[in-house]
Design a protein around this motif. Structure first.
Motif, PDB file in Angstrom:
ATOM      1  N   VAL A   1       0.859  -1.190   0.000  1.00  0.00           N
ATOM      2  CA  VAL A   1       0.000   0.000   0.000  1.00  0.00           C
ATOM      3  C   VAL A   1       0.889   1.232   0.000  1.00  0.00           C
ATOM      4  O   VAL A   1       1.785   1.359   0.843  1.00  0.00           O
ATOM      5  CB  VAL A   1      -0.936   0.023   1.221  1.00  0.00           C
ATOM      6  CG1 VAL A   1      -1.818   1.278   1.186  1.00  0.00           C
ATOM      7  CG2 VAL A   1      -1.809  -1.233   1.254  1.00  0.00           C
TER       8      VAL A   1
ATOM      9  N   ILE B   1      -1.959  -1.276  -3.822  1.00  0.00           N
ATOM     10  CA  ILE B   1      -3.006  -0.269  -3.693  1.00  0.00           C
ATOM     11  C   ILE B   1      -2.340   1.099  -3.634  1.00  0.00           C
ATOM     12  O   ILE B   1      -1.424   1.321  -2.827  1.00  0.00           O
ATOM     13  CB  ILE B   1      -3.845  -0.486  -2.417  1.00  0.00           C
ATOM     14  CG1 ILE B   1      -4.538  -1.853  -2.468  1.00  0.00           C
ATOM     15  CG2 ILE B   1      -4.889   0.617  -2.259  1.00  0.00           C
ATOM     16  CD1 ILE B   1      -5.284  -2.203  -1.195  1.00  0.00           C
TER      17      ILE B   1
ATOM     18  N   VAL C   1      -3.091   5.142  -3.017  1.00  0.00           N
ATOM     19  CA  VAL C   1      -4.115   5.915  -2.325  1.00  0.00           C
ATOM     20  C   VAL C   1      -3.831   7.407  -2.443  1.00  0.00           C
ATOM     21  O   VAL C   1      -2.700   7.850  -2.226  1.00  0.00           O
ATOM     22  CB  VAL C   1      -4.172   5.541  -0.821  1.00  0.00           C
ATOM     23  CG1 VAL C   1      -5.367   6.208  -0.148  1.00  0.00           C
ATOM     24  CG2 VAL C   1      -4.206   4.029  -0.628  1.00  0.00           C
TER      25      VAL C   1
ATOM     26  N   ALA D   1      -6.620  -0.319  -6.912  1.00  0.00           N
ATOM     27  CA  ALA D   1      -5.863  -1.536  -6.602  1.00  0.00           C
ATOM     28  C   ALA D   1      -5.633  -2.341  -7.874  1.00  0.00           C
ATOM     29  O   ALA D   1      -6.493  -2.391  -8.757  1.00  0.00           O
ATOM     30  CB  ALA D   1      -6.621  -2.372  -5.580  1.00  0.00           C
TER      31      ALA D   1
ATOM     32  N   MET E   1      -8.511   3.757   7.070  1.00  0.00           N
ATOM     33  CA  MET E   1      -7.473   3.191   6.208  1.00  0.00           C
ATOM     34  C   MET E   1      -6.567   2.208   6.956  1.00  0.00           C
ATOM     35  O   MET E   1      -6.237   1.126   6.436  1.00  0.00           O
ATOM     36  CB  MET E   1      -6.620   4.303   5.590  1.00  0.00           C
ATOM     37  CG  MET E   1      -7.117   4.817   4.261  1.00  0.00           C
ATOM     38  SD  MET E   1      -7.260   3.571   2.935  1.00  0.00           S
ATOM     39  CE  MET E   1      -5.601   2.927   2.843  1.00  0.00           C
ATOM     40  N   ARG E   2      -6.144   2.553   8.145  1.00  0.00           N
ATOM     41  CA  ARG E   2      -5.220   1.690   8.882  1.00  0.00           C
ATOM     42  C   ARG E   2      -5.839   0.310   9.127  1.00  0.00           C
ATOM     43  O   ARG E   2      -5.195  -0.724   8.934  1.00  0.00           O
ATOM     44  CB  ARG E   2      -4.819   2.343  10.210  1.00  0.00           C
ATOM     45  CG  ARG E   2      -3.691   1.624  10.931  1.00  0.00           C
ATOM     46  CD  ARG E   2      -3.340   2.348  12.230  1.00  0.00           C
ATOM     47  NE  ARG E   2      -2.894   3.713  11.986  1.00  0.00           N
ATOM     48  CZ  ARG E   2      -1.643   4.028  11.694  1.00  0.00           C
ATOM     49  NH1 ARG E   2      -0.715   3.091  11.608  1.00  0.00           N
ATOM     50  NH2 ARG E   2      -1.310   5.293  11.498  1.00  0.00           N
TER      51      ARG E   2
ATOM     52  N   VAL F   1      -6.006  -1.694   5.752  1.00  0.00           N
ATOM     53  CA  VAL F   1      -4.722  -2.259   5.336  1.00  0.00           C
ATOM     54  C   VAL F   1      -4.390  -3.498   6.165  1.00  0.00           C
ATOM     55  O   VAL F   1      -3.960  -4.530   5.631  1.00  0.00           O
ATOM     56  CB  VAL F   1      -3.600  -1.203   5.453  1.00  0.00           C
ATOM     57  CG1 VAL F   1      -2.229  -1.838   5.214  1.00  0.00           C
ATOM     58  CG2 VAL F   1      -3.839  -0.069   4.457  1.00  0.00           C
TER      59      VAL F   1
ATOM     60  N   LEU G   1      -6.707  -6.415   4.984  1.00  0.00           N
ATOM     61  CA  LEU G   1      -6.366  -6.920   3.659  1.00  0.00           C
ATOM     62  C   LEU G   1      -5.050  -7.690   3.680  1.00  0.00           C
ATOM     63  O   LEU G   1      -4.918  -8.732   3.016  1.00  0.00           O
ATOM     64  CB  LEU G   1      -6.290  -5.770   2.646  1.00  0.00           C
ATOM     65  CG  LEU G   1      -7.611  -5.111   2.253  1.00  0.00           C
ATOM     66  CD1 LEU G   1      -7.364  -3.952   1.294  1.00  0.00           C
ATOM     67  CD2 LEU G   1      -8.570  -6.122   1.610  1.00  0.00           C
ATOM     68  N   ARG G   2      -4.089  -7.209   4.444  1.00  0.00           N
ATOM     69  CA  ARG G   2      -2.811  -7.933   4.526  1.00  0.00           C
ATOM     70  C   ARG G   2      -2.983  -9.272   5.241  1.00  0.00           C
ATOM     71  O   ARG G   2      -2.344 -10.266   4.867  1.00  0.00           O
ATOM     72  CB  ARG G   2      -1.758  -7.073   5.233  1.00  0.00           C
ATOM     73  CG  ARG G   2      -1.151  -6.020   4.315  1.00  0.00           C
ATOM     74  CD  ARG G   2      -0.024  -5.269   4.950  1.00  0.00           C
ATOM     75  NE  ARG G   2       0.576  -4.366   3.964  1.00  0.00           N
ATOM     76  CZ  ARG G   2       1.186  -3.238   4.267  1.00  0.00           C
ATOM     77  NH1 ARG G   2       1.287  -2.840   5.543  1.00  0.00           N
ATOM     78  NH2 ARG G   2       1.707  -2.483   3.322  1.00  0.00           N
TER      79      ARG G   2
END
Length: 548
Positions: free
Chosen positions: A335, A362, A364, A375, A413-414, A417, A420-421
C-alpha cells in the motif's frame, strides 16, 4: 509432426497456433481469416426488440435521446458510436459523461436530474447500468425511460428498465459473452438500422476497435473480427479526430495496429478523464472539422504528457516509500499513498508497483477526511473478494479480481490495510510470488524473420487472449549494450549465428550489467521505423546470463 503436416506449416507456425488453442486446419483458417461469419445476430441479445421499438418511436416523435457513458475509452467510444448512429438517423441526441472524481462510474441521481431538465425522455446507458436499480427507478419517477447496454457481470437481482441488453444476463441467447461496452452499443445500432431498413455506417467499427482494445476485451471470436476489421478501417479513416490523434501520437495512417492504439492513441483519449473531463475526447471522436479536431488532439497531447510526468513522479515516490517502510522484506500486499496524487493516475501507479514487485498493490490519494484508491493484483490474489470481506469500511467500492477501486473515510485506512494484509497472508501462504513469462517456443531471430514473421503478423491483432508471440533465444551474443531514455531503457545489438539485430528492453536500463558476452533472451519481433528507415527489431521481455 502430424499437426505440422496437417496444417502444411513450419514447426514454429504450427506451435504458435497450437499455443492459441488451434487443433485443426479448419480452426486455423477461421483464426487466420476472421470475417463477418463470426458476427452474431443482434436479435439474440436480451431485450433487443423492445429497445429498438422504443428507439424507433423516439426517433419518429423527435424525442431527446440521452446517452449516458463512462470516462474511460470504452465508455467514450460507446457514447461516440451511439451519438453518430442516432444522429445519422435524424435523432436529437444529448451525450453525458460523468466526472471521474465528483460522480464516479455509473448512473447517479444528480446527472439524471440534469438530463431531465435538458428535455431527455429516453436514456441509453453504455458500459454501465446493469446494477443501477435505484437510479433506474428514480429515472422513471422523472419520466425518463431507460435502455441499459452493458457487458459487466450482474450481481443480485437485475434492474427493470425498458430494456437490459447484456449478454451476461440469464435470459441471453447470444452465443458470445465477451463483447465490451462499445461492442454492445454497436450491436444495438446494428439492430436499429436493420429495423429501419438503413445501411449501418461501416466507419462505426473504428470506434469498436478502439474501445475493445482499450477495455482489454479478449481478442477471440467476434471481438477478433470486429477489432481486425476496425483497425483496417482506422488506417484508412476519414474521421478528423482519429487522424489528428494519430498525428500527435507520432504515427502515420496506414501503419496503425493494436499496439500503436494501446500505447499511442488510447492513453491520449484516456488522459482527459484522468486529469480533467473526458468530454473533450468525446468531442474529438465526434468532430467533423479537421481544425477543431487538430486543436483538441493537441490539448490531449499536453494532458497526456502531464499524465506521464505525474505518473513517473508518483511511481518514484511510491518506490521510495516501499524502500523506506519495507527495507528487508516485502509484505504480501503493498500500500502506497500521497496527498498530492491525482485520482486519475492512481490505477497507473498501482499497476506499475504491481508489475515491479509482483505483489497486489493499492495506491491511495490520502485526504483529510476521505481517501480514494485504486488496486491492481496478481493472478494469485483476488482483490475484489478480499475487499468484499471489508465492505462496511468503504464509502464506495467496486471492481474485479485483478483491478478495483474504492473511496473510504481516511480514519478507516489503517484498519483496512491490516485486514487486507491478513487476508493476503492467508490466501498466498506458501506461494512462491514470482512472475511467469510464457514462451511460445525456442527460436533465434534469424529463424523468426522472413516467412515466419509474415505468419506472425497474420496472427494479429494481438491483445488479451491472443498475446504477441514470445520466443526464447539462448546463448545469443551481445555486441553492444547501453542505457537510453535517461538510463530507463536498455538498448542492445545482439547477434545469432546468421546476423545481428537491434534490440530494446523497455524499463530494464538497470540490467545493463547482465548484458555482456552471451545471454538468454525472451523477445518478440516488430517493425521499427527510425529516421525514415524501417527494420525488424527485437523487443526484449527478459534477459539472463546464458545458461543461468
Amino acid at each position: 509432426a502430424g499437426f505440422e503436416a496437417d496444417l502444411g506449416m513450419s514447426r514454429l507456425q504450427a506451435q504458435l497456433l497450437y499455443n492459441r488453442g488451434i487443433r485443426s486446419a479448419e480452426d486455423a483458417h477461421t483464426f487466420m481469416n476472421p470475417d463477418s461469419g463470426l458476427s452474431h445476430d443482434p436479435g439474440l441479445l436480451p431485450d433487443i426488440i423492445p429497445a429498438v421499438e422504443r428507439l424507433s418511436d423516439a426517433l419518429d416523435s423527435g424525442e431527446m435521446i440521452g446517452i449516458f457513458g463512462d470516462f474511460d475509452t470504452d465508455g467514450i467510444t460507446s457514447t461516440a458510436l451511439l451519438v453518430r448512429a442516432f444522429s445519422g438517423l435524424g435523432g436529437r441526441v444529448l451525450p453525458y459523461l460523468p466526472d471521474r472524481v465528483e460522480e464516479g462510474h455509473g448512473l447517479n441521481t444528480d446527472a439524471l436530474r440534469r438530463l431531465q431538465e435538458s428535455g431527455v425522455t429516453l436514456l441509453v446507458t453504455v458500459d454501465c447500468g446493469s446494477t443501477a436499480t435505484d437510479e433506474i427507478n428514480f429515472a422513471a419517477e422523472l419520466g425518463i425511460d431507460v435502455i441499459v447496454t452493458d457487458h459487466h457481470t450482474i450481481h443480485g437481482a437485475p434492474p427493470s428498465p425498458v430494456a437490459l441488453i447484456n449478454p451476461k444476463t440469464d435470459r441471453s441467447q447470444y452465443p458470445y459473452t465477451e463483447l465490451t461496452g462499445v461492442g454492445i452499443a454497436f450491436k444495438l445500432a446494428q439492430a436499429l438500422y436493420k429495423k429501419l431498413g438503413q445501411d449501418l455506417p461501416p466507419d462505426l467499427m473504428e470506434l469498436v476497435a478502439l474501445g475493445t482494445i482499450a477495455d482489454v476485451g479478449p481478442l477471440t471470436g467476434e471481438n477478433r473480427y470486429l477489432v481486425k476489421e476496425g483497425i483496417e478501417r482506422i488506417n484508412a479513416s476519414a474521421n478528423p479526430g482519429i487522424r489528428a490523434l494519430a498525428r500527435v501520437s507520432g504515427y502515420e495512417m496506414g501503419t496503425l495496429d493494436a499496439s500503436s492504439l494501446s500505447f499511442g492513441l488510447i492513453p491520449r483519449l484516456n488522459a482527459a478523464g484522468r486529469l480533467g473531463h473526458s468530454g473533450i475526447s468525446l468531442d474529438l471522436l465526434t468532430s467533423t472539422d479537421i481544425n477543431r479536431a487538430t486543436a483538441i488532439a493537441s490539448e490531449l497531447e499536453i494532458q497526456n504528457s502531464r499524465r506521464q510526468t505525474l505518473t513517473e513522479s508518483g511511481v518514484a515516490q511510491a518506490d521510495a516509500q516501499i524502500r523506506r517502510q519495507h527495507p528487508t522484506e516485502l509484505p504480501s500486499l503493498i500500500v502506497v499513498g500521497h496527498a498530492s496524487w491525482e485520482p486519475g493516475i492512481l490505477g497507473l501507479i498501482a499497476g506499475r508497483i504491481n508489475d515491479s514487485y509482483y505483489r497486489p498493490a493499492i495506491a491511495v490519494q490520502i485526504g483529510l477526511e476521505v481517501s480514494r484508491a485504486s488496486a491492481r493484483s496478481i493472478p494469485e490474489f483476488d482483490i475484489i473478494s478480499a475487499m468484499e470481506t471489508c465492505a462496511p469500511l468503504f464509502t464506495k467500492y467496486g471492481g474485479h479480481a485483478r483491478a478495483a477501486g474504492f473511496t473510504i473515510a481516511t480514519e478507516h485506512m489503517r484498519e483496512l490495510v491490516a485486514r487486507l494484509r491478513e487476508i493476503a497472508d492467508i490466501d498466498m501462504k506458501g506461494t512462491q510470488l514470482q512472475p511467469e513469462l510464457a514462451i511460445d517456443c525456442d527460436a533465434l531471430p534469424s529463424e523468426v524473420e522472413g516467412p515466419n514473421f509474415e505468419f506472425v503478423q497474420r496472427l494479429s491483432p494481438f491483445g488479451e487472449s491472443n498475446p504477441t508471440p514470445v520466443f526464447a533465444a539462448r546463448g545469443i551474443r551481445v555486441l553492444q549494450a547501453r542505457g537510453v531514455g535517461a538510463g530507463k531503457h536498455l538498448k542492445m545489438r545482439l547477434a545469432d549465428a546468421e546476423k545481428s539485430w537491434d534490440a530494446i528492453a523497455f524499463r530494464q536500463g538497470d540490467r545493463a550489467g547482465i548484458a555482456r558476452n552471451h545471454i538468454d533472451v525472451a523477445y518478440s519481433m516488430e517493425w521499427n521505423t527510425w529516421q525514415g528507415r524501417t527494420t525488424l527489431q527485437m523487443v526484449v521481455a527478459d534477459i539472463k546470463p546464458a545458461g543461468g
